[in-house]
Scaffold this active site. Structure first.
Site, PDB file in Angstrom:
ATOM      1  N   PHE A 175       0.846  -1.163  -0.104  1.00 51.62           N
ATOM      2  CA  PHE A 175      -0.269  -0.117  -0.281  1.00 51.62           C
ATOM      3  C   PHE A 175       0.867   0.802   0.163  1.00 51.62           C
ATOM      4  O   PHE A 175       2.189   1.201   0.898  1.00 51.62           O
ATOM      5  CB  PHE A 175      -0.860  -0.027   1.054  1.00 51.62           C
ATOM      6  CG  PHE A 175      -1.787   1.083   1.083  1.00 51.62           C
ATOM      7  CD1 PHE A 175      -3.070   1.052  -0.147  1.00 51.62           C
ATOM      8  CD2 PHE A 175      -1.601   2.372   2.185  1.00 51.62           C
ATOM      9  CE1 PHE A 175      -4.093   2.200  -0.021  1.00 51.62           C
ATOM     10  CE2 PHE A 175      -2.843   3.638   1.871  1.00 51.62           C
ATOM     11  CZ  PHE A 175      -4.240   2.759   0.744  1.00 51.62           C
ATOM     12  N   ASP A 228       1.026  -4.516   8.727  1.00 51.68           N
ATOM     13  CA  ASP A 228      -0.128  -3.634   8.433  1.00 51.68           C
ATOM     14  C   ASP A 228      -1.781  -4.396   8.875  1.00 51.68           C
ATOM     15  O   ASP A 228      -1.527  -5.033   7.893  1.00 51.68           O
ATOM     16  CB  ASP A 228       0.362  -2.551   7.236  1.00 51.68           C
ATOM     17  CG  ASP A 228      -1.012  -2.109   6.857  1.00 51.68           C
ATOM     18  OD1 ASP A 228      -1.991  -1.514   7.576  1.00 51.68           O
ATOM     19  OD2 ASP A 228      -0.344  -0.632   6.548  1.00 51.68           O
ATOM     20  N   TYR A 262     -11.511   2.382   9.222  1.00 46.93           N
ATOM     21  CA  TYR A 262     -12.536   3.474   9.017  1.00 46.93           C
ATOM     22  C   TYR A 262     -12.794   2.292   7.831  1.00 46.93           C
ATOM     23  O   TYR A 262     -13.370   1.747   6.762  1.00 46.93           O
ATOM     24  CB  TYR A 262     -12.204   4.661   8.618  1.00 46.93           C
ATOM     25  CG  TYR A 262     -10.783   4.837   7.463  1.00 46.93           C
ATOM     26  CD1 TYR A 262     -11.062   4.375   5.751  1.00 46.93           C
ATOM     27  CD2 TYR A 262      -9.875   5.554   7.551  1.00 46.93           C
ATOM     28  CE1 TYR A 262      -9.652   4.688   5.235  1.00 46.93           C
ATOM     29  CE2 TYR A 262      -9.101   5.550   7.437  1.00 46.93           C
ATOM     30  CZ  TYR A 262      -8.899   5.057   5.681  1.00 46.93           C
ATOM     31  OH  TYR A 262      -7.715   5.563   5.499  1.00 46.93           O
ATOM     32  N   LYS A 263     -11.947   1.151   7.531  1.00 47.16           N
ATOM     33  CA  LYS A 263     -12.392  -0.307   7.194  1.00 47.16           C
ATOM     34  C   LYS A 263     -13.576  -1.190   7.548  1.00 47.16           C
ATOM     35  O   LYS A 263     -14.768  -0.769   8.140  1.00 47.16           O
ATOM     36  CB  LYS A 263     -10.681  -0.802   6.313  1.00 47.16           C
ATOM     37  CG  LYS A 263     -10.021   0.107   5.144  1.00 47.16           C
ATOM     38  CD  LYS A 263      -9.323  -0.258   5.065  1.00 47.16           C
ATOM     39  CE  LYS A 263      -8.398   0.753   4.367  1.00 47.16           C
ATOM     40  NZ  LYS A 263      -7.000   0.852   4.312  1.00 47.16           N
ATOM     41  N   ARG A 310     -11.960  -4.635  -7.613  1.00 41.98           N
ATOM     42  CA  ARG A 310     -11.540  -5.146  -6.325  1.00 41.98           C
ATOM     43  C   ARG A 310     -13.021  -4.629  -6.138  1.00 41.98           C
ATOM     44  O   ARG A 310     -14.071  -3.500  -5.326  1.00 41.98           O
ATOM     45  CB  ARG A 310     -10.855  -4.069  -5.587  1.00 41.98           C
ATOM     46  CG  ARG A 310     -10.038  -5.026  -4.425  1.00 41.98           C
ATOM     47  CD  ARG A 310      -9.411  -4.108  -3.486  1.00 41.98           C
ATOM     48  NE  ARG A 310     -10.182  -2.202  -2.835  1.00 41.98           N
ATOM     49  CZ  ARG A 310      -9.774  -1.861  -2.148  1.00 41.98           C
ATOM     50  NH1 ARG A 310      -8.431  -1.954  -1.469  1.00 41.98           N
ATOM     51  NH2 ARG A 310     -10.016  -0.275  -1.839  1.00 41.98           N
TER      52      ARG A 310
HETATM   53  C1  PLP Z   1      -6.352   1.747   4.149  1.00 42.40           C
HETATM   54  C2  PLP Z   1      -5.137   1.713   4.550  1.00 42.40           C
HETATM   55  C3  PLP Z   1      -4.213   2.233   5.116  1.00 42.40           C
HETATM   56  C4  PLP Z   1      -4.395   3.848   5.230  1.00 42.40           C
HETATM   57  O1  PLP Z   1      -3.648   4.466   5.699  1.00 42.40           O
HETATM   58  P1  PLP Z   1      -4.185   6.079   6.662  1.00 42.40           P
HETATM   59  O2  PLP Z   1      -3.106   6.883   6.858  1.00 42.40           O
HETATM   60  O3  PLP Z   1      -5.397   5.728   7.496  1.00 42.40           O
HETATM   61  O4  PLP Z   1      -4.695   6.518   5.613  1.00 42.40           O
HETATM   62  C5  PLP Z   1      -2.610   2.339   5.161  1.00 42.40           C
HETATM   63  N1  PLP Z   1      -2.284   1.421   4.557  1.00 42.40           N
HETATM   64  C6  PLP Z   1      -2.938  -0.262   4.427  1.00 42.40           C
HETATM   65  C7  PLP Z   1      -2.194  -1.341   3.775  1.00 42.40           C
HETATM   66  C8  PLP Z   1      -4.082   0.554   3.926  1.00 42.40           C
HETATM   67  O5  PLP Z   1      -4.538  -0.759   3.237  1.00 42.40           O
END
Ligand code: PLP
Length: 412
Positions: free
Chosen positions: A128, A197, A222-223, A371
């Site tokens: 990511f 992560d 938030y997911k 996705r």
């Molecule tokens: C959604 C996501 C993030 C989000 O990071 P933010 O700091 O909240 O923007 C980080 N890492 C992964 C793998 C994600 O899927």
């Protein structure tokens, strides 16, 4: 390949689903099949009331007394303890703070400093973006290098120079799930730390941080945790590292005694030292309502349903949508994937837009990935069945081949 069921068979799967009643905990718009809870979780019914109470009664009437009276000051640890149960951690090993990006920074710097003399952070290509961007910022901050190794070469790339291995447990695009226990063993055998992560794992699949002997982890609120847009994130530090690792963002909320107002920084002994500033209490209330949707949910049920929903979608794409140029990029083995399924197609962007116009909300990930996220708490088998039907129809009629579906917004 599993056979694709009839609509009645899909409905029978819903009737037999032990999580079938959880959907009523969410507000979902009529006529929309929402397959994007892995990007922004749906709105729990209890959230609006919880936030309204916090704002009007707690903030409005009790003002600053609410820090003690309504437990605001304890919210990071209280929510952390709740999340700990979803990720196989002890309650005092998880805390809610900041964003996932900021938490990666804090823990990766702490990890590098706990492994002095080692010169690399190891990650994988296509991780990511924020993970790689923050890792390169960390590398510049502490004077190490970011090294990238393909997933199949990762374990061999861990060496005596590796300070920390930074990986996303379930890949945001492909859905591939790393073997957390095996990689952790390999990293620790070389004296490196692991930083996982969990953004696409927590609340989606069963995660066992302590069972895997993981060192450090971060994840998103938030997911799958349904905390609302930009919800605070969480971080995990295994108890054996408490007192040894230090946050580079040595803010007052991580101080041993914030309200002593000392000039000198002295970190809190436990996980609280990874707090930085004042927690965002309104957002915390929404996250607490989001996590409450997991009350009484067995992680085994969640994982089993996630696997079945993904299997159903894969079977549908490969039967109902056969011959339309989709390539499955997500592992077929449920144990090696998360709770979303991705297919590659050279027209993925307009196909995704056409699906949205037909009431199926998934997302597009550049350059060519469609996705679909399956959130076990509120996605029904019938929803997956209908989504496949609509996708098949969009492909047969070439409904995606329309200029209106080629316009890209700022967020894709
Ligand atoms: C959604 C996501 C993030 C989000 O990071 P933010 O700091 O909240 O923007 C980080 N890492 C992964 C793998 C994600 O899927």
């Amino acid at each position: 390949m599993t056979a694709f069921p009839t609509l009645d068979e899909a409905r029978a799967l819903d009737a037999a689903d032990p999580l079938r009643d959880r959907r009523a905990d969410f507000t979902l718009p009529e006529g929309v099949i929402y397959l994007d809870g892995n990007s922004l979780g749906a709105l729990p019914r209890r959230t609006a009331g919880a936030v309204a109470d916090l704002v009007t009664r707690q903030w409005g009437e009790h003002l600053i007394a609410s820090w003690n009276m309504h437990g605001w000051i304890d919210a990071p640890a209280r929510l952390g303890a709740r999340i700990a149960t979803l990720v196989g951690a002890a309650s005092h090993e998880v805390i809610v703070a900041d964003s996932t990006s900021a938490n990666i920074f804090k823990l990766a710097v702490a990890a590098c400093r706990a492994r002095p003399g080692r010169r690399t952070i190891l990650s994988e290509p296509g991780n990511f973006p924020t993970d790689l961007y923050v890792a390169s910022g960390v590398a510049a901050t502490v004077g190490v290098e970011l090294r990238i190794a393909a997933p199949e070469a990762l374990v061999d790339a861990i060496d005596d120079d590796t300070a920390v291995v930074l990986l996303t447990h379930v890949h945001y695009k492909s859905g591939h799930r790393h073997d957390m226990a095996a990689i952790t063993v390999a990293a620790q055998a070389r004296g490196a730390l692991t930083l996982w992560d969990l953004s696409h794992s927590a609340g989606a699949v069963a995660v066992d941080l302590n069972g895997s002997n993981a060192d450090l982890a971060v994840g998103c609120g938030y997911k799958y945790l349904n905390g609302g847009p930009g919800a605070p994130a969480f971080l995990f530090v295994a108890e054996r590292h408490h007192g040894l690792l230090e946050s580079p963002l040595s803010g007052w909320m991580g101080h041993a005694a914030p309200f002593a107002f000392d000039d000198a920084y002295a970190p809190a002994p436990g996980i609280r030292r990874f707090l930085c500033g004042t927690p965002p209490i309104v957002a915390m209330a929404a996250l607490e309502a989001g996590i409450a949707c997991f009350d009484d949910v067995a992680m085994a049920d969640l994982e089993a349903k996630s696997a079945a929903l993904c299997d159903l979608f894969i079977a549908g794409v490969e039967s109902r949508c056969a011959g339309h140029g989709f390539t499955l990029i997500t592992p077929r083995d449920a144990g090696r994937r998360g709770s979303h399924v991705s297919v590659a197609h050279d027209q993925a962007f307009p196909i995704c837009q056409a699906l949205i116009a037909h009431g199926v909300v998934g997302d597009f990930r550049a350059p060519d990935v469609l996705r679909m996220g399956f959130t076990p708490l509120y996605t029904r088998f019938e929803d997956v069945w209908r989504a496949v039907e609509i996708l098949g129809d969009v492909m047969e009629r070439r409904a995606w081949d329309d200029p209106q579906f080629r316009v890209r917004g700022a967020v894709t």
